[in-house]
Design a protein around this motif. Sequence first.
Motif, mmCIF file in Angstrom:
data_model
loop_
_atom_site.group_PDB
_atom_site.id
_atom_site.type_symbol
_atom_site.label_atom_id
_atom_site.label_comp_id
_atom_site.label_asym_id
_atom_site.label_seq_id
_atom_site.Cartn_x
_atom_site.Cartn_y
_atom_site.Cartn_z
ATOM 1 N N LYS A 1 77.474 42.341 65.304
ATOM 2 C CA LYS A 1 77.417 43.263 66.433
ATOM 3 C C LYS A 1 78.815 43.747 66.866
ATOM 4 N N LEU A 2 79.675 42.877 66.685
ATOM 5 C CA LEU A 2 81.319 43.029 66.909
ATOM 6 C C LEU A 2 81.641 43.837 65.768
ATOM 7 N N LEU A 3 81.453 43.878 64.694
ATOM 8 C CA LEU A 3 81.792 44.400 63.412
ATOM 9 C C LEU A 3 81.284 45.859 63.547
ATOM 10 N N ASN A 4 80.291 46.045 64.125
ATOM 11 C CA ASN A 4 79.699 47.501 64.114
ATOM 12 C C ASN A 4 80.682 48.418 65.253
ATOM 13 N N ILE A 5 80.894 47.599 66.340
ATOM 14 C CA ILE A 5 81.818 48.163 67.326
ATOM 15 C C ILE A 5 83.053 48.613 66.624
ATOM 16 N N PHE A 6 83.747 47.788 65.758
ATOM 17 C CA PHE A 6 84.818 48.091 65.166
ATOM 18 C C PHE A 6 84.585 49.513 64.224
ATOM 19 N N TYR A 7 83.444 49.270 63.553
ATOM 20 C CA TYR A 7 83.268 50.414 62.560
ATOM 21 C C TYR A 7 83.159 51.942 63.340
ATOM 22 N N LYS A 8 82.619 51.541 64.671
ATOM 23 C CA LYS A 8 82.208 52.793 65.330
ATOM 24 C C LYS A 8 83.730 53.525 65.854
ATOM 25 N N TYR A 9 84.635 52.660 65.902
ATOM 26 C CA TYR A 9 85.949 53.137 66.332
ATOM 27 C C TYR A 9 87.158 53.264 65.142
ATOM 28 N N ASP A 10 86.518 53.182 64.137
ATOM 29 C CA ASP A 10 87.260 53.166 62.954
ATOM 30 C C ASP A 10 88.431 52.301 63.057
ATOM 31 N N ASP B 1 82.663 35.414 77.900
ATOM 32 C CA ASP B 1 82.870 35.178 79.087
ATOM 33 C C ASP B 1 84.365 35.410 79.345
ATOM 34 N N LYS B 2 85.160 35.676 78.180
ATOM 35 C CA LYS B 2 86.483 35.927 78.476
ATOM 36 C C LYS B 2 86.988 36.900 77.367
ATOM 37 N N LEU B 3 87.743 37.761 77.490
ATOM 38 C CA LEU B 3 88.167 38.923 76.524
ATOM 39 C C LEU B 3 89.661 39.247 76.955
ATOM 40 N N ASN B 4 90.600 39.032 76.024
ATOM 41 C CA ASN B 4 92.018 39.258 76.353
ATOM 42 C C ASN B 4 92.563 39.896 74.909
ATOM 43 N N TRP B 5 93.177 40.928 75.129
ATOM 44 C CA TRP B 5 94.264 41.578 74.091
ATOM 45 C C TRP B 5 95.460 40.962 73.961
ATOM 46 N N ILE B 6 96.025 40.405 72.962
ATOM 47 C CA ILE B 6 97.194 39.966 72.863
ATOM 48 C C ILE B 6 98.014 40.846 71.938
ATOM 49 N N THR B 7 99.121 41.437 72.743
ATOM 50 C CA THR B 7 99.885 42.245 71.985
ATOM 51 C C THR B 7 101.141 41.800 71.412
ATOM 52 N N LYS C 1 92.305 53.276 72.671
ATOM 53 C CA LYS C 1 91.099 52.888 71.833
ATOM 54 C C LYS C 1 90.966 51.364 72.055
ATOM 55 N N MET C 2 92.168 50.628 72.638
ATOM 56 C CA MET C 2 92.034 49.185 72.833
ATOM 57 C C MET C 2 91.117 49.145 74.240
ATOM 58 N N LYS C 3 91.191 50.083 75.195
ATOM 59 C CA LYS C 3 90.403 50.005 76.496
ATOM 60 C C LYS C 3 88.861 50.488 75.983
ATOM 61 N N ALA C 4 88.649 51.305 75.295
ATOM 62 C CA ALA C 4 87.343 51.617 75.035
ATOM 63 C C ALA C 4 86.617 50.488 74.141
ATOM 64 N N VAL C 5 87.211 50.082 73.212
ATOM 65 C CA VAL C 5 86.507 49.011 72.295
ATOM 66 C C VAL C 5 86.328 47.531 73.252
ATOM 67 N N GLY C 6 87.399 47.207 74.243
ATOM 68 C CA GLY C 6 87.157 46.247 75.256
ATOM 69 C C GLY C 6 85.879 46.499 76.007
ATOM 70 N N ARG C 7 85.713 47.785 76.565
ATOM 71 C CA ARG C 7 84.529 48.113 77.349
ATOM 72 C C ARG C 7 83.256 47.665 76.565
ATOM 73 N N GLU C 8 83.544 48.462 75.422
ATOM 74 C CA GLU C 8 82.025 48.420 74.408
ATOM 75 C C GLU C 8 81.657 46.908 74.145
ATOM 76 N N ILE C 9 82.638 45.958 73.800
ATOM 77 C CA ILE C 9 82.383 44.455 73.565
ATOM 78 C C ILE C 9 81.956 44.071 75.038
ATOM 79 N N HIS C 10 82.608 44.344 76.135
ATOM 80 C CA HIS C 10 81.720 43.677 77.101
ATOM 81 C C HIS C 10 80.334 43.948 77.675
ATOM 82 N N ASP C 11 80.241 45.344 77.419
ATOM 83 C CA ASP C 11 78.770 45.891 77.558
ATOM 84 C C ASP C 11 77.763 45.386 76.673
ATOM 85 N N THR C 12 78.138 45.182 75.212
ATOM 86 C CA THR C 12 77.212 44.692 74.202
ATOM 87 C C THR C 12 77.145 43.324 74.024
#
Length: 455
Positions: free
Chosen positions: A328-337, A378-384, A363-374
């Motif tokens: 499911k996670l990889l499918n989200i990455f695929y959706k956002y290229d 319990d925790k999701l962080n982007w580390i830049t 794109k990072m915000k959109a991917v994060g939202r979709e991962i949350h919804d799908t």
Amino acid sequence: MTKIIKFGGSSLANGSQYQKVIDIINADNARQIIVVSAPGKRFDDDIKVTDLLIKYANQTIQNQATDAVLQTIIERYQSIADHFQVPAAAFQVIPDTLAKLPTQTYPNDEYLMAAFKAHGEKLNAELMALVLNQLGIKSRFVDPKEAGITVSDEPNSATVLPETYQNLGHFGYGDEKLIFPGFFGVTKDGNIATFARGGSDITGSIVARGLNIPMYENFTDVSAIYAANPKIIKNPIPIKKMTYREMRELSYAGFSVFNDEAIIPAIEGKVTINVRNTNDPEAPGTLIVPEGGFQSEHQITGVASSGHFSALYLHRYLLNKEVGFTLKLLNIFYKYDISYEHMPSGIDDLTVIFDNRQLTPEKMKAVGREIHDTLHPDKLNWITDYAILMVVGEGMVNMTDGLSKSIDPLAEDGIKVNMINQGASQISIMIGTRKADANRAVKDIYNQFFNQQED
């Protein structure tokens, strides 16, 4: 033994640099196939011809006046031609071709941009042939279309198609020098398309493989590939010989002397690459060779770092029990290229590492939202704040303490390690740190393996 020889933009920036190139060509009769880039910068604040052509293309697309930039581009080639007293009538093909570019028909603006950019190399190859013939060196310009260098239908990020090697296999040549432009090929529909990056390096590898030439000399502006970045380590040792896969691993983390994608055709053709310096042609440079029979001179070949990475950290209890979570996670990455680089995981945690050059804040915000919804983590962080170090060497296969020797000096220096991954090939260790610690970490590891203390 015929050799293919490639020169980068800095080697062809002006008449005096051209003369160095010609001296190198004349120094070895085996140097018969020559690949050229577009003229590069003559000094720090100069503009590359390719960048001028991009400006020319954009002005054409926007229906703006192009006279000034066109004249500037012509003058770059004219100054080289004048240096060698190329007759005006022979040179005229270059300004004529440049002036006609806006009048040609292109499928779309992306193909227009590709064609304009590619003419930096195309016209420089034509000019090189004119100069060599003017000097009495029998030479011929080879258009990629004539040679059959066929590429995918992606105007500015093309890949070579398999039939290219069949076409080149039937391409005959005699005692004349053949001058190939780098950077581009032609689609099946006859349109010019450029490689994404390192284009002239890629062309050199393609032609070497297609013509079955075992030695590819790649002339640039450094005398060797070094065991570490000279901007980080003072006088690092030069690498005399390294394998293809060592080069690939180090290129991944910042070795930028030779494009890692350009090695692939050479690997397939078992071509030896010799990286050398146009400004110091007597230096032996660095050989990049197949793995078979290779003997390591040092425990590691090099250490490199790069800060162009970001990481996505996910935590969810019993993550390891859920079937299909990763899919499911990889499918989200695929959706956002988005392609990912690594995915180290634990029983409840997963970290995904990305090349952040393909990411934007949106794109990072959109991917994060979709991962949350799908996936409901319990925790999701982007580390830049993420850098990756690669410790690489064929000699590591037989080491029992390679990991500890790489990590121990970082612990002693107070550098926090965020991630460790030893590749299945056993010739590399990947280490994640904060960006601010990356250069210190490179110094620590370099000193550990090469016993060189910095001032």
